[in-house]
Design a protein around this motif. Structure first.
Motif, PDB file in Angstrom:
ATOM      1  N   GLY A  63      33.418 -26.304  82.245  1.00 37.84           N
ATOM      2  CA  GLY A  63      33.582 -27.741  82.357  1.00 37.84           C
ATOM      3  C   GLY A  63      35.053 -28.141  82.411  1.00 37.84           C
ATOM      4  N   TYR A  64      35.344 -29.178  83.178  1.00 37.94           N
ATOM      5  CA  TYR A  64      36.706 -29.710  83.247  1.00 37.94           C
ATOM      6  C   TYR A  64      36.610 -31.175  83.632  1.00 37.94           C
ATOM      7  CZ  TYR A  64      36.360 -29.514  88.340  1.00 37.94           C
ATOM      8  OH  TYR A  64      35.963 -29.705  89.641  1.00 37.94           O
ATOM      9  N   ALA A  65      37.657 -31.931  83.327  1.00 35.98           N
ATOM     10  CA  ALA A  65      37.654 -33.361  83.633  1.00 35.98           C
ATOM     11  C   ALA A  65      38.403 -33.638  84.939  1.00 35.98           C
ATOM     12  CB  ALA A  65      38.275 -34.148  82.485  1.00 35.98           C
ATOM     13  N   TRP A  66      39.726 -33.490  84.930  1.00 38.28           N
ATOM     14  CA  TRP A  66      40.533 -33.824  86.109  1.00 38.28           C
ATOM     15  C   TRP A  66      40.774 -32.622  87.000  1.00 38.28           C
ATOM     16  CZ3 TRP A  66      44.518 -38.195  86.164  1.00 38.28           C
ATOM     17  CH2 TRP A  66      43.988 -39.332  85.511  1.00 38.28           C
ATOM     18  N   SER A  67      41.027 -31.490  86.401  1.00 38.15           N
ATOM     19  CA  SER A  67      41.333 -30.295  87.186  1.00 38.15           C
ATOM     20  C   SER A  67      40.945 -29.072  86.374  1.00 38.15           C
ATOM     21  CB  SER A  67      42.819 -30.243  87.554  1.00 38.15           C
ATOM     22  OG  SER A  67      43.629 -30.351  86.400  1.00 38.15           O
ATOM     23  N   ALA A  68      40.614 -28.003  87.055  1.00 36.92           N
ATOM     24  CA  ALA A  68      40.278 -26.759  86.376  1.00 36.92           C
ATOM     25  C   ALA A  68      41.581 -26.096  85.916  1.00 36.92           C
ATOM     26  CB  ALA A  68      39.487 -25.863  87.315  1.00 36.92           C
ATOM     27  N   LEU A  69      42.021 -25.079  86.614  1.00 37.11           N
ATOM     28  CA  LEU A  69      43.313 -24.470  86.289  1.00 37.11           C
ATOM     29  C   LEU A  69      44.303 -24.662  87.435  1.00 37.11           C
ATOM     30  CD1 LEU A  69      42.269 -21.170  84.482  1.00 37.11           C
ATOM     31  CD2 LEU A  69      42.915 -23.366  83.486  1.00 37.11           C
ATOM     32  N   GLY A  70      44.076 -25.682  88.250  1.00 38.96           N
ATOM     33  CA  GLY A  70      45.013 -26.001  89.309  1.00 38.96           C
ATOM     34  C   GLY A  70      45.177 -24.867  90.293  1.00 38.96           C
ATOM     35  N   ALA A  71      46.425 -24.536  90.613  1.00 36.89           N
ATOM     36  CA  ALA A  71      46.714 -23.485  91.587  1.00 36.89           C
ATOM     37  C   ALA A  71      46.258 -22.115  91.112  1.00 36.89           C
ATOM     38  CB  ALA A  71      48.219 -23.459  91.887  1.00 36.89           C
ATOM     39  N   ARG A  72      45.998 -21.963  89.833  1.00 37.30           N
ATOM     40  CA  ARG A  72      45.544 -20.683  89.291  1.00 37.30           C
ATOM     41  C   ARG A  72      44.038 -20.470  89.456  1.00 37.30           C
ATOM     42  NH1 ARG A  72      49.242 -23.008  85.687  1.00 37.30           N
ATOM     43  NH2 ARG A  72      51.082 -21.724  85.249  1.00 37.30           N
ATOM     44  N   THR A  73      43.306 -21.517  89.820  1.00 38.13           N
ATOM     45  CA  THR A  73      41.850 -21.454  89.831  1.00 38.13           C
ATOM     46  C   THR A  73      41.316 -20.439  90.830  1.00 38.13           C
ATOM     47  OG1 THR A  73      41.794 -23.805  89.228  1.00 38.13           O
ATOM     48  CG2 THR A  73      39.748 -22.823  90.025  1.00 38.13           C
ATOM     49  N   ALA A  74      41.804 -20.457  92.062  1.00 38.74           N
ATOM     50  CA  ALA A  74      41.270 -19.565  93.098  1.00 38.74           C
ATOM     51  C   ALA A  74      41.476 -18.103  92.744  1.00 38.74           C
ATOM     52  CB  ALA A  74      41.919 -19.890  94.448  1.00 38.74           C
ATOM     53  N   ALA A  75      42.675 -17.765  92.232  1.00 36.64           N
ATOM     54  CA  ALA A  75      42.942 -16.375  91.854  1.00 36.64           C
ATOM     55  C   ALA A  75      42.043 -15.941  90.706  1.00 36.64           C
ATOM     56  CB  ALA A  75      44.415 -16.211  91.475  1.00 36.64           C
ATOM     57  N   LEU A  76      41.826 -16.850  89.749  1.00 31.54           N
ATOM     58  CA  LEU A  76      40.938 -16.528  88.634  1.00 31.54           C
ATOM     59  C   LEU A  76      39.511 -16.325  89.134  1.00 31.54           C
ATOM     60  CD1 LEU A  76      40.270 -16.222  85.657  1.00 31.54           C
ATOM     61  CD2 LEU A  76      40.225 -18.708  85.458  1.00 31.54           C
ATOM     62  N   GLN A  77      39.081 -17.159  90.079  1.00 28.87           N
ATOM     63  CA  GLN A  77      37.743 -17.022  90.645  1.00 28.87           C
ATOM     64  C   GLN A  77      37.573 -15.650  91.304  1.00 28.87           C
ATOM     65  OE1 GLN A  77      35.455 -19.891  90.752  1.00 28.87           O
ATOM     66  NE2 GLN A  77      33.881 -18.427  91.311  1.00 28.87           N
ATOM     67  N   ARG A  78      38.570 -15.225  92.062  1.00 29.46           N
ATOM     68  CA  ARG A  78      38.495 -13.922  92.726  1.00 29.46           C
ATOM     69  C   ARG A  78      38.463 -12.784  91.710  1.00 29.46           C
ATOM     70  NH1 ARG A  78      42.219 -16.523  96.219  1.00 29.46           N
ATOM     71  NH2 ARG A  78      43.982 -15.541  95.123  1.00 29.46           N
ATOM     72  N   LYS A  79      39.288 -12.877  90.681  1.00 27.98           N
ATOM     73  CA  LYS A  79      39.316 -11.836  89.652  1.00 27.98           C
ATOM     74  C   LYS A  79      37.972 -11.756  88.934  1.00 27.98           C
ATOM     75  CE  LYS A  79      42.356  -9.669  88.453  1.00 27.98           C
ATOM     76  NZ  LYS A  79      42.762  -8.275  88.812  1.00 27.98           N
ATOM     77  N   TRP A  80      37.382 -12.918  88.659  1.00 30.39           N
ATOM     78  CA  TRP A  80      36.074 -12.930  88.003  1.00 30.39           C
ATOM     79  C   TRP A  80      35.021 -12.267  88.895  1.00 30.39           C
ATOM     80  CZ3 TRP A  80      34.269 -14.063  83.250  1.00 30.39           C
ATOM     81  CH2 TRP A  80      32.882 -14.174  83.107  1.00 30.39           C
ATOM     82  N   ALA A  81      35.042 -12.565  90.185  1.00 32.82           N
ATOM     83  CA  ALA A  81      34.068 -11.980  91.098  1.00 32.82           C
ATOM     84  C   ALA A  81      34.212 -10.459  91.165  1.00 32.82           C
ATOM     85  CB  ALA A  81      34.221 -12.588  92.496  1.00 32.82           C
ATOM     86  N   GLN A  82      35.432  -9.969  91.035  1.00 28.86           N
ATOM     87  CA  GLN A  82      35.647  -8.528  91.055  1.00 28.86           C
ATOM     88  C   GLN A  82      35.124  -7.854  89.803  1.00 28.86           C
ATOM     89  OE1 GLN A  82      39.868  -8.171  91.573  1.00 28.86           O
ATOM     90  NE2 GLN A  82      39.851  -8.989  93.667  1.00 28.86           N
ATOM     91  N   THR A  83      35.318  -8.495  88.654  1.00 31.39           N
ATOM     92  CA  THR A  83      34.940  -7.882  87.378  1.00 31.39           C
ATOM     93  C   THR A  83      33.513  -8.211  86.941  1.00 31.39           C
ATOM     94  OG1 THR A  83      35.951  -9.753  86.205  1.00 31.39           O
ATOM     95  CG2 THR A  83      37.328  -7.807  86.577  1.00 31.39           C
ATOM     96  N   HIS A  84      32.935  -9.309  87.481  1.00 31.10           N
ATOM     97  CA  HIS A  84      31.575  -9.707  87.114  1.00 31.10           C
ATOM     98  C   HIS A  84      30.794 -10.094  88.380  1.00 31.10           C
ATOM     99  CE1 HIS A  84      33.993 -10.307  83.477  1.00 31.10           C
ATOM    100  NE2 HIS A  84      32.887 -10.086  82.790  1.00 31.10           N
TER     101      HIS A  84
END
Length: 295
Positions: free
Chosen positions: A94-115
Motif C-alpha cells: 500500500g502507498y498513498a502518493w508514491s511507492a518508491l519513486g524511481a526505485r520502484t521499477a528496479a525493486l519490481q524486477r528484483k522481486w520477480a527474479q527472487t520470487h
C-alpha cells in the motif's frame, strides 16, 4: 443481535478519520453507506456509540469499549485471512502518493527474479494506515508518523524534498529552490497523507496561506493551474509527472524518512524479503537501523 463486519469497519474508520466523509474515502464507499453502517451497529447493540456534533465525533463511554473490541475483532479477522493463505500468490504493497519513486521499477524486477511465483501488487490508498487496517495491503510505504500499536515499522531510507510549481511560475526557471522561496506563496497541503506541513517553516519564511487538498491528483491540479505551490518527496516527483508542473529540489529542506509498516507479529517471510529488497534499493548511507516498534 445482527452485527456485520462492515459495521465494525465503518465504525473504526470513522473514529480514525474523525469524519464520515474521510471514512468513506478510506473504505471506498459513500458517506451515506458509512453513516448507515454505524447507525445499524448502534441499533443492533442498543446503545449510542458516537456523539456527533457539527465539529467533532466523540465516542461515548460505552462506545470506547465497543471500539476497542471492534479493533480486536478486525485484527483477528485480518490475521485469519492471512493465515488462510498457505501459499500466497501475491504481496500487496500500500502507498498513498508514491511507492518508491524511481526505485520502484528496479525493486519490481528484483522481486520477480527472487520470487517468480508471487506477484508484487502496488495498491494506492489514501487510508491513514496505508491499507493495513482493512486488509487491502500486507505492507505499507509511509512517509509520515502515525501511532497504532497494531503495526510495527522499519525505516528503509531517506528522500530529498522537491518543490512543485506551475511551469509558468518564475520559480520554475531556477535549477533548485530553498525554503525561503515559499514565502508569500499559497502552499497546497494534504493533512491526511501528505509529507509537508506549515511547521517546516519559521518566521517570515512561512508561506502566506495554505490550501487543503485530498490526494496527489487534487494537489497537482491546484499547482498546475497556478493556484498554489507544493512540496513533497523525490518519489512524488519521479512517479507523478504532470504537464504544466515542474519539480525542483529544495536544497535546505529536511529529508523525508521512508518506512515500511506491517502487522505486528506478522511472521511472513515475504514481508521480510520485501523489507530487505526495499532497504537495498536505497543507498547504504541512507538506510537506518531496523526498529520493531510503532512509528
Amino acid at each position: 443481535m445482527d452485527v456485520e463486519l462492515r459495521y465494525l469497519r465503518a465504525l473504526v474508520a470513522v473514529v480514525d478519520a474523525q469524519t464520515f466523509t474521510d471514512a468513506a474515502i478510506e473504505l471506498g464507499t459513500s458517506q451515506a453507506a458509512v453513516s448507515r453502517s454505524v447507525a445499524a451497529l448502534e441499533r443492533a447493540l442498543g446503545i449510542r456509540i458516537l456523539q456527533r456534533t457539527t465539529r467533532s465525533i466523540t465516542p461515548t463511554p460505552a462506545g470506547e469499549r465497543i471500539i476497542e473490541h471492534a479493533r480486536r475483532v478486525l485484527a483477528e479477522i485480518a490475521l485469519l485471512e492471512h493465515a488462510a493463505r498457505d501459499e500466497p500468490r501475491e504481496l500487496k504493497i500500500g502507498y498513498a502518493w508514491s511507492a518508491l519513486g524511481a526505485r520502484t521499477a528496479a525493486l519490481q524486477r528484483k522481486w520477480a527474479q527472487t520470487h517468480p511465483d508471487v506477484s508484487l501488487v502496488w495498491v494506492q490508498t489514501y487510508a491513514a494506515s496505508g491499507g493495513l487496517a482493512d486488509g487491502s495491503a500486507d505492507v505499507a510505504v509511509v512517509r509520515r508518523p502515525f501511532s497504532d500499536n497494531r503495526f510495527a515499522s522499519t525505516p528503509i531510507g531517506k528522500e530529498g524534498r522537491y518543490a512543485a510549481v506551475a511551469a509558468e511560475d518564475p520559480l520554475a526557471r531556477r535549477r533548485f529552490l530553498r525554503m525561503a522561496d515559499f514565502a508569500g506563496h499559497t502552499l497546497a497541503v494534504d493533512q491526511r497523507t501528505g509529507t509537508t506541513t506549515e511547521d517546516l517553516w519559521t518566521g517570515s519564511a512561512r508561506p502566506a496561506s495554505v490550501r487543503q487538498v485530498q490526494g496527489v491528483d487534487e494537489w497537482l491540479m491546484l499547482i498546475s493551474t497556478g493556484q498554489a505551490i507544493g512540496m513533497s518527496s523525490e518519489a512524488t516527483a519521479a512517479q507523478n509527472p504532470r504537464p504544466g508542473v515542474v519539480y525542483r529540489l529544495v536544497r535546505d529542506a529536511p529529508p523525508i524518512s521512508v518506512f515500511l509498516v506491517y502487522r505486528r507479529g506478522d511472521p511472513s517471510a515475504l514481508v521480510e524479503d520485501f523489507t530487505r529488497l526495499a532497504r537495498d534499493a536505497f543507498s547504504p548511507d541512507d538506510a537506518a537501523q531496523t526498529t520493531q516498534g510503532p512509528i
